[in-house]
Design a protein around this motif. Structure first.
Motif, mmCIF file in Angstrom:
data_model
loop_
_atom_site.group_PDB
_atom_site.id
_atom_site.type_symbol
_atom_site.label_atom_id
_atom_site.label_comp_id
_atom_site.label_asym_id
_atom_site.label_seq_id
_atom_site.Cartn_x
_atom_site.Cartn_y
_atom_site.Cartn_z
ATOM 1 N N LEU A 58 0.949 -1.010 -0.032
ATOM 2 C CA LEU A 58 -0.216 -0.592 0.244
ATOM 3 C C LEU A 58 1.291 1.532 -0.167
ATOM 4 O O LEU A 58 0.237 2.363 -1.011
ATOM 5 C CB LEU A 58 -1.037 -0.347 1.555
ATOM 6 C CG LEU A 58 -2.010 -1.218 1.148
ATOM 7 C CD1 LEU A 58 -2.855 -0.765 2.080
ATOM 8 C CD2 LEU A 58 -3.619 -0.330 0.359
ATOM 9 N N VAL A 59 1.756 1.230 1.060
ATOM 10 C CA VAL A 59 2.779 2.525 1.110
ATOM 11 C C VAL A 59 3.703 2.480 -0.969
ATOM 12 O O VAL A 59 3.759 3.357 -0.958
ATOM 13 C CB VAL A 59 4.132 2.406 1.656
ATOM 14 C CG1 VAL A 59 4.932 3.379 1.851
ATOM 15 C CG2 VAL A 59 2.908 1.986 3.108
ATOM 16 N N SER A 60 4.072 1.332 -1.008
ATOM 17 C CA SER A 60 4.348 1.556 -2.888
ATOM 18 C C SER A 60 3.896 2.421 -3.265
ATOM 19 O O SER A 60 3.673 2.377 -4.169
ATOM 20 C CB SER A 60 5.150 -0.174 -3.284
ATOM 21 O OG SER A 60 5.844 -0.742 -1.901
ATOM 22 N N LEU A 61 2.330 2.288 -3.382
ATOM 23 C CA LEU A 61 1.524 2.782 -4.292
ATOM 24 C C LEU A 61 1.436 3.720 -4.379
ATOM 25 O O LEU A 61 1.011 4.947 -5.368
ATOM 26 C CB LEU A 61 -0.070 2.207 -4.134
ATOM 27 C CG LEU A 61 -0.100 0.907 -4.556
ATOM 28 C CD1 LEU A 61 -1.738 0.289 -4.128
ATOM 29 C CD2 LEU A 61 -0.362 0.556 -5.547
ATOM 30 N N LEU A 62 1.962 4.713 -3.313
ATOM 31 C CA LEU A 62 1.764 6.055 -3.231
ATOM 32 C C LEU A 62 2.847 6.612 -3.950
ATOM 33 O O LEU A 62 2.692 7.943 -4.298
ATOM 34 C CB LEU A 62 2.345 6.653 -1.886
ATOM 35 C CG LEU A 62 1.505 5.732 -0.293
ATOM 36 C CD1 LEU A 62 2.204 6.661 0.472
ATOM 37 C CD2 LEU A 62 0.313 6.545 -1.193
ATOM 38 N N ASN A 87 -0.267 -0.752 12.719
ATOM 39 C CA ASN A 87 -0.315 -1.264 11.347
ATOM 40 C C ASN A 87 0.278 0.670 11.134
ATOM 41 O O ASN A 87 1.225 0.596 10.791
ATOM 42 C CB ASN A 87 -1.354 -0.663 11.115
ATOM 43 C CG ASN A 87 -2.257 -2.107 10.786
ATOM 44 O OD1 ASN A 87 -1.806 -3.477 10.533
ATOM 45 N ND2 ASN A 87 -4.328 -2.390 10.070
ATOM 46 N N VAL A 88 -0.035 0.828 11.943
ATOM 47 C CA VAL A 88 1.026 2.475 11.810
ATOM 48 C C VAL A 88 2.352 1.924 12.497
ATOM 49 O O VAL A 88 3.445 2.845 10.967
ATOM 50 C CB VAL A 88 0.798 3.547 13.056
ATOM 51 C CG1 VAL A 88 1.629 4.284 13.003
ATOM 52 C CG2 VAL A 88 -0.958 3.981 12.577
ATOM 53 N N ALA A 89 2.986 1.034 12.851
ATOM 54 C CA ALA A 89 4.390 0.915 12.865
ATOM 55 C C ALA A 89 5.020 0.621 12.116
ATOM 56 O O ALA A 89 6.076 0.540 11.361
ATOM 57 C CB ALA A 89 4.449 -0.048 14.549
ATOM 58 N N GLU A 93 7.496 2.319 8.983
ATOM 59 C CA GLU A 93 8.996 1.185 8.948
ATOM 60 C C GLU A 93 9.043 1.507 7.485
ATOM 61 O O GLU A 93 10.259 2.303 7.196
ATOM 62 C CB GLU A 93 8.656 0.084 8.926
ATOM 63 C CG GLU A 93 8.631 -0.336 10.529
ATOM 64 C CD GLU A 93 8.915 -1.743 10.841
ATOM 65 O OE1 GLU A 93 8.700 -2.353 9.498
ATOM 66 O OE2 GLU A 93 8.887 -2.511 11.969
ATOM 67 N N LYS A 94 8.505 2.018 6.686
ATOM 68 C CA LYS A 94 8.426 1.932 5.137
ATOM 69 C C LYS A 94 7.997 3.437 5.198
ATOM 70 O O LYS A 94 8.419 4.195 3.657
ATOM 71 C CB LYS A 94 7.230 0.985 4.722
ATOM 72 C CG LYS A 94 7.059 0.237 5.190
ATOM 73 C CD LYS A 94 8.492 -0.852 4.121
ATOM 74 C CE LYS A 94 8.115 -0.670 2.786
ATOM 75 N NZ LYS A 94 9.623 -1.808 2.026
ATOM 76 N N LYS A 95 8.555 4.548 5.910
ATOM 77 C CA LYS A 95 8.539 5.852 5.736
ATOM 78 C C LYS A 95 7.409 5.977 5.096
ATOM 79 O O LYS A 95 7.131 7.652 4.204
ATOM 80 C CB LYS A 95 9.669 6.168 4.699
ATOM 81 C CG LYS A 95 10.880 5.865 5.125
ATOM 82 C CD LYS A 95 11.568 6.780 6.505
ATOM 83 C CE LYS A 95 12.857 6.391 6.903
ATOM 84 N NZ LYS A 95 13.171 6.451 8.254
#
Length: 212
Positions: A58-62, A87-89, A93-95
């Motif tokens: 999900l972070v990668s999609l940003l 999940n926030v933690a 980690e993925k900035k």
């Protein structure tokens, strides 16, 4: 919606959704992220996303900021998944926080509403309030208080209020005219906007007293 959510939880669909998130098909990625967005109000769904390693993609999609539909779905999914601090933690980690702060300008309202919702959740952690401040996030938040979109105003006031529980941030909020702008939202025709504005004012007033 409830039936759909239960099916995702009981039929092993989350594992498939996460696999597709990792694919190269942006249309499918958008649909899967949107499904997570719609279902992750439920804790069991949020836990399933985490257990199937769905938070990192999900972070990668940003990074696909040119595809606004995909960005809206991804930020929405991150918002709802971040209701769980576990999940926030992982997002940290993925900035993800730094990326989200960078999305506070020049984005469609649909994206902004979701980004602000996520920041309000991230700001429950004290260290993240400092990160938002040091990254110029508070100024961006204050600028959005001039908007008219009610969902956006609800989420931005919640984010400002969460940041204002750190007393050093209140000085910055006040200097940027943020307290006055939040106060003005008490006259907004939306009861939800009024409520979130009143909630945001409480730490502003309390921490202003502490500074005095």
């Amino acid at each position: 919606m409830e039936t759909y959510r239960v099916a995702i939880q009981t039929e092993g669909m989350m594992e498939d959704l996460v696999k597709i998130l990792k694919s190269d098909n942006e249309e499918l990625q958008m649909l899967c992220a949107s499904a997570i967005f719609k279902c992750a109000e439920d804790q069991q769904t949020r836990d399933l996303v985490r257990s199937h390693d769905g938070l990192k993609p999900l972070v990668s999609l940003l990074a696909k900021a040119d595809n606004k539909q995909l960005l809206a779905a991804a930020t929405g999914a991150i918002w709802k998944c971040s209701i769980s601090m576990e999940n926030v933690a992982i997002f940290q980690e993925k900035k993800a926080l730094e990326i989200l702060i960078g999305l506070l300008t020049d984005q469609p309202e649909e994206v902004l509403v979701n980004v602000l919702g996520a920041l309000g959740q991230f700001a429950q952690i004290p260290a993240n309030k400092t990160t938002i401040c040091n990254s110029g996030g508070i100024k961006a938040l204050i600028n959005l208080l001039n908007g008219t979109n009610q969902a956006l105003l609800v989420n931005v006031t919640k984010a400002v209020g969460a940041c204002a529980t750190e007393k050093d941030n209140v000085a910055i909020i006040d200097q940027l005219d943020g307290v006055r702008l939040v106060w003005s939202l008490l006259k907004n025709p939306s009861a939800e906007v009024q409520s979130s504005a009143a909630w945001a004012l409480c730490p502003c007033i309390e921490n202003a007293k502490l500074r005095l």
